[in-house]
Scaffold this motif. Structure first.
Motif, PDB file in Angstrom:
ATOM      1  N   GLN A 142       7.024  -3.151  10.363  1.00 52.97           N
ATOM      2  CA  GLN A 142       6.048  -2.158   9.865  1.00 52.97           C
ATOM      3  C   GLN A 142       5.668  -2.504   8.427  1.00 52.97           C
ATOM      4  N   THR A 143       4.443  -2.173   8.060  1.00 51.82           N
ATOM      5  CA  THR A 143       3.996  -2.518   6.698  1.00 51.82           C
ATOM      6  C   THR A 143       3.822  -1.277   5.815  1.00 51.82           C
ATOM      7  N   THR A 144       4.321  -0.132   6.281  1.00 53.17           N
ATOM      8  CA  THR A 144       4.022   1.102   5.544  1.00 53.17           C
ATOM      9  C   THR A 144       4.946   1.319   4.336  1.00 53.17           C
ATOM     10  N   LEU A 145       4.414   2.068   3.393  1.00 52.27           N
ATOM     11  CA  LEU A 145       5.175   2.601   2.268  1.00 52.27           C
ATOM     12  C   LEU A 145       5.154   4.116   2.434  1.00 52.27           C
ATOM     13  N   PRO A 146       6.149   4.805   1.936  1.00 54.20           N
ATOM     14  CA  PRO A 146       7.172   4.412   0.982  1.00 54.20           C
ATOM     15  C   PRO A 146       8.363   3.672   1.603  1.00 54.20           C
ATOM     16  N   ILE A 147       9.013   2.904   0.716  1.00 51.10           N
ATOM     17  CA  ILE A 147      10.308   2.291   1.034  1.00 51.10           C
ATOM     18  C   ILE A 147      11.242   2.613  -0.122  1.00 51.10           C
TER      19      ILE A 147
ATOM     20  N   PHE B 176      -1.228  -6.748  -0.939  1.00 51.35           N
ATOM     21  CA  PHE B 176      -0.061  -7.431  -1.505  1.00 51.35           C
ATOM     22  C   PHE B 176       1.245  -6.711  -1.141  1.00 51.35           C
ATOM     23  N   HIS B 177       1.129  -5.559  -0.526  1.00 51.03           N
ATOM     24  CA  HIS B 177       2.335  -4.836  -0.117  1.00 51.03           C
ATOM     25  C   HIS B 177       2.866  -5.359   1.222  1.00 51.03           C
ATOM     26  N   ILE B 178       1.997  -6.052   1.966  1.00 48.17           N
ATOM     27  CA  ILE B 178       2.324  -6.346   3.372  1.00 48.17           C
ATOM     28  C   ILE B 178       3.605  -7.193   3.508  1.00 48.17           C
TER      29      ILE B 178
ATOM     30  N   THR C 179       5.849   2.414  -3.597  1.00 49.64           N
ATOM     31  CA  THR C 179       4.819   3.382  -3.201  1.00 49.64           C
ATOM     32  C   THR C 179       3.417   2.792  -3.370  1.00 49.64           C
ATOM     33  N   PHE C 180       2.435   3.547  -2.880  1.00 44.80           N
ATOM     34  CA  PHE C 180       1.068   3.448  -3.382  1.00 44.80           C
ATOM     35  C   PHE C 180       0.875   4.735  -4.177  1.00 44.80           C
ATOM     36  N   ALA C 181       0.208   4.640  -5.329  1.00 45.24           N
ATOM     37  CA  ALA C 181      -0.006   5.843  -6.135  1.00 45.24           C
ATOM     38  C   ALA C 181      -0.698   6.933  -5.331  1.00 45.24           C
ATOM     39  N   MET C 182      -1.646   6.524  -4.458  1.00 44.93           N
ATOM     40  CA  MET C 182      -2.448   7.557  -3.783  1.00 44.93           C
ATOM     41  C   MET C 182      -1.884   7.957  -2.424  1.00 44.93           C
ATOM     42  N   SER C 183      -0.711   7.421  -2.065  1.00 39.85           N
ATOM     43  CA  SER C 183      -0.192   7.706  -0.727  1.00 39.85           C
ATOM     44  C   SER C 183       0.489   9.073  -0.665  1.00 39.85           C
ATOM     45  N   HIS C 184       0.043   9.881   0.301  1.00 37.37           N
ATOM     46  CA  HIS C 184       0.631  11.227   0.431  1.00 37.37           C
ATOM     47  C   HIS C 184       2.057  11.181   0.982  1.00 37.37           C
ATOM     48  N   TYR C 185       2.363  10.157   1.826  1.00 39.44           N
ATOM     49  CA  TYR C 185       3.743  10.022   2.302  1.00 39.44           C
ATOM     50  C   TYR C 185       4.663   9.607   1.143  1.00 39.44           C
ATOM     51  N   SER C 186       4.123   8.783   0.232  1.00 40.94           N
ATOM     52  CA  SER C 186       4.912   8.378  -0.939  1.00 40.94           C
ATOM     53  C   SER C 186       5.163   9.576  -1.848  1.00 40.94           C
TER      54      SER C 186
ATOM     55  N   GLN D 201      12.787   2.462   5.157  1.00 40.77           N
ATOM     56  CA  GLN D 201      11.329   2.554   5.238  1.00 40.77           C
ATOM     57  C   GLN D 201      10.972   3.778   6.065  1.00 40.77           C
ATOM     58  N   ASP D 202       9.919   4.486   5.685  1.00 44.13           N
ATOM     59  CA  ASP D 202       9.402   5.640   6.414  1.00 44.13           C
ATOM     60  C   ASP D 202       9.937   6.932   5.779  1.00 44.13           C
ATOM     61  N   SER D 203       8.996   7.810   5.428  1.00 45.42           N
ATOM     62  CA  SER D 203       9.384   9.006   4.662  1.00 45.42           C
ATOM     63  C   SER D 203      10.359   9.909   5.423  1.00 45.42           C
ATOM     64  N   SER D 204      10.188  10.038   6.741  1.00 46.29           N
ATOM     65  CA  SER D 204      11.111  10.952   7.439  1.00 46.29           C
ATOM     66  C   SER D 204      12.494  10.320   7.572  1.00 46.29           C
ATOM     67  N   ARG D 205      12.548   8.997   7.719  1.00 47.08           N
ATOM     68  CA  ARG D 205      13.862   8.322   7.753  1.00 47.08           C
ATOM     69  C   ARG D 205      14.533   8.422   6.380  1.00 47.08           C
TER      70      ARG D 205
ATOM     71  N   ARG E 196     -10.599  -0.924  11.078  1.00 49.50           N
ATOM     72  CA  ARG E 196     -10.092  -1.247  12.422  1.00 49.50           C
ATOM     73  C   ARG E 196      -8.686  -0.699  12.608  1.00 49.50           C
ATOM     74  N   LYS E 197      -7.834  -0.928  11.576  1.00 53.61           N
ATOM     75  CA  LYS E 197      -6.431  -0.541  11.703  1.00 53.61           C
ATOM     76  C   LYS E 197      -6.297   0.976  11.851  1.00 53.61           C
ATOM     77  N   LEU E 198      -7.064   1.715  11.078  1.00 49.27           N
ATOM     78  CA  LEU E 198      -6.930   3.180  11.092  1.00 49.27           C
ATOM     79  C   LEU E 198      -7.893   3.855  12.082  1.00 49.27           C
TER      80      LEU E 198
ATOM     81  N   GLY F 112      -0.835  12.941   8.804  1.00 47.07           N
ATOM     82  CA  GLY F 112      -0.992  12.096   7.610  1.00 47.07           C
ATOM     83  C   GLY F 112      -2.065  11.032   7.804  1.00 47.07           C
ATOM     84  N   LYS F 113      -2.022  10.360   8.938  1.00 51.73           N
ATOM     85  CA  LYS F 113      -3.009   9.306   9.177  1.00 51.73           C
ATOM     86  C   LYS F 113      -4.399   9.910   9.392  1.00 51.73           C
ATOM     87  N   ASP F 114      -4.453  11.100  10.007  1.00 49.29           N
ATOM     88  CA  ASP F 114      -5.752  11.770  10.189  1.00 49.29           C
ATOM     89  C   ASP F 114      -6.386  12.120   8.838  1.00 49.29           C
TER      90      ASP F 114
HETATM   91  N1  LIG Z   1       5.451   7.263   9.070  1.00 47.35           N
HETATM   92  C1  LIG Z   1       5.283   6.654   7.773  1.00 47.35           C
HETATM   93  C2  LIG Z   1       3.799   6.578   7.452  1.00 47.35           C
HETATM   94  C3  LIG Z   1       3.541   5.982   6.066  1.00 47.35           C
HETATM   95  C4  LIG Z   1       2.122   5.488   5.905  1.00 47.35           C
HETATM   96  O1  LIG Z   1       1.283   5.577   6.800  1.00 47.35           O
HETATM   97  N2  LIG Z   1       1.865   4.923   4.717  1.00 47.35           N
HETATM   98  C5  LIG Z   1       0.577   4.364   4.417  1.00 47.35           C
HETATM   99  C6  LIG Z   1       0.105   4.860   3.057  1.00 47.35           C
HETATM  100  S1  LIG Z   1      -0.169   6.602   3.046  1.00 47.35           S
HETATM  101  C7  LIG Z   1       0.696   2.857   4.320  1.00 47.35           C
HETATM  102  O2  LIG Z   1       1.683   2.356   3.834  1.00 47.35           O
HETATM  103  N3  LIG Z   1      -0.340   2.120   4.751  1.00 47.35           N
HETATM  104  C8  LIG Z   1      -0.405   0.697   4.629  1.00 47.35           C
HETATM  105  C9  LIG Z   1       0.033  -0.041   5.857  1.00 47.35           C
HETATM  106  O3  LIG Z   1       0.205   0.570   6.922  1.00 47.35           O
HETATM  107  O4  LIG Z   1       0.179  -1.270   5.763  1.00 47.35           O
HETATM  108  C10 LIG Z   1       6.060   7.448   6.720  1.00 47.35           C
HETATM  109  O5  LIG Z   1       6.354   8.635   6.954  1.00 47.35           O
HETATM  110  O6  LIG Z   1       6.433   6.863   5.698  1.00 47.35           O
END
Ligand SMILES: N[C@@H](CCC(=O)N[C@@H](CS)C(=O)NCC(=O)O)C(=O)O
Length: 258
Positions: free
Chosen positions: A50-55, A37-39, A7-14, A64-68, A150-152, A102-104
Motif C-alpha cells: 500500500q502507498t498510503t499515509l499516515p505511517i 515521492f511518498h510512493i 504524513t501529507f500536510a493536507m491528508s485528513h487521515y494523517s 501503516q493505516d490510521s485505524s491500525r 484514475r486511481k481515485l 475519507g476517499k469520497d
Molecule cells: N485507510 C487508510 C487511508 C489513508 C489514505 O487514503 N491516505 C491518502 C492521503 S489522505 C494517501 O496516502 N494517498 C496516497 C496514496 O494512496 O498513494 C488510513 O486510514 O490511513
C-alpha cells in the motif's frame, strides 16, 4: 524523540493521527511528504503493498493505516485516554463510519477543483517539497493529475456517488447529535470525535487547521463545500476544533521546539 509520523500536510487521515498523538502528549517528529515521492518510502515502510499515509514509525514497530495505528496505540500506550477500554468498541464503530468516506471526501473535492483550482492544488502538493521535487511535480502535474483521477475514480459519476455517501454520513452524524450531546461516545472527547472531525475537516474548513483554515483553500473549495457548509454537523466539527485542537496544536509545537 524517536517516533516519526509520515504524513501529507493536507491528508485528513494523517490529521486524525497527528491530533491523537498531540492530545495524548506523545512526542514525535512529523515528516511531511510530497505526493509521488511518498510512493517508494510508503511501500518499503508499510510492507503491505500500500502507498498510503499516515505511517507511524516507533522503535518497536512501523504501522501503516490510521485505524491500525489507533489499534496499536490502544494496545501499546495503554491506558489511552482517547480510547477508554469500556468504550473501545463503540469508538471503533464510529471510526469505521467516517473512515469509509475519507476517499469520497478527497474524490469529491478534487473533482470540483481540478481544472479551476489547479494552482492551489499544486501549491498544496509542493508546499513541503525540496526545490527539485517541487520542480518535478510542477512539470509532471498534468500526468500526475491524470493518474490521480484514475486511481481515485474521479469522474462525474464517482463524484456524484461520493456526494451522496458524504451526505448520508453527515445525516447520520446529525442524528447522533440530535439529543444535544457534545461527544459521540460517552461524556468525554474520544478518538471517535477526532476521527469524525478530522475526516470532515476538509469540508468544514476549521480555522485551526493549517491547510483547510487557509482562506486560499477555502476560496478554492467554496463551490464544493457549499452544500454542507452550514449544516449542524459541520458546525460541530468546527466546535471540536475550537475546543480541542488549537491549544493542543500550539502546545505540541512548543514541545517539539523545546
Ligand atoms: N485507510 C487508510 C487511508 C489513508 C489514505 O487514503 N491516505 C491518502 C492521503 S489522505 C494517501 O496516502 N494517498 C496516497 C496514496 O494512496 O498513494 C488510513 O486510514 O490511513
Amino acid at each position: 524523540m524517536s517516533w516519526t509520523l509520515y504524513t501529507f500536510a493536507m491528508s485528513h487521515y494523517s490529521e486524525k493521527i497527528r491530533w491523537t498523538l498531540d492530545l495524548s502528549r506523545i512526542d514525535y517528529r512529523e515528516v511531511r511528504m510530497t505526493p509521488v515521492f511518498h510512493i517508494g518510502p510508503a511501500l518499503i515502510m508499510g510492507k503491505r503493498g500500500q502507498t498510503t499515509l499516515p505511517i507511524l514509525k516507533t522503535p518497536t514497530a512501523t504501522i501503516q493505516d490510521s485505524s491500525r495505528i489507533l489499534l496499536w496505540l490502544e494496545k501499546n500506550q495503554a491506558p489511552l485516554a482517547l480510547i477508554p477500554k469500556v468504550a473501545s468498541q463503540d469508538i471503533h464503530a464510529v471510526e469505521r463510519h467516517f473512515d469509509a468516506i475519507g476517499k469520497d471526501v478527497a474524490r469529491f473535492l478534487y473533482a470540483a477543483s481540478f481544472g479551476t483550482g489547479d494552482a492551489h492544488i499544486l501549491k498544496l502538493w509542493t508546499d513541503d517539497a525540496t526545490p527539485a521535487k517541487a520542480a518535478f511535480v510542477r512539470a509532471a502535474y498534468p500526468f500526475i493529475r491524470w493518474a490521480f483521477k484514475r486511481k481515485l475514480n474521479i469522474t462525474q459519476k464517482g463524484a456524484a456517488r461520493a456526494q451522496k455517501r458524504i451526505t448520508e454520513v453527515i445525516d447520520w452524524l446529525e442524528g447522533q447529535l440530535s439529543d444535544g450531546r457534545t461527544y459521540l461516545v460517552g461524556q468525554t472527547f474520544t478518538a471517535a470525535d477526532i476521527t469524525a472531525a478530522s475526516l470532515l475537516a476538509p469540508i468544514a474548513c476549521p480555522s485551526q487547521h493549517p491547510v483547510y483554515g487557509d482562506p486560499a483553500y477555502q476560496r478554492t473549495m467554496v463551490g464544493a463545500t457549499e452544500p454542507w457548509r452550514d449544516r449542524p454537523a459541520l458546525q460541530w466539527v468546527r466546535k471540536m476544533y475550537e475546543l480541542h485542537r488549537g491549544v493542543i496544536q500550539t502546545e505540541a509545537c512548543a514541545r517539539r521546539a523545546a
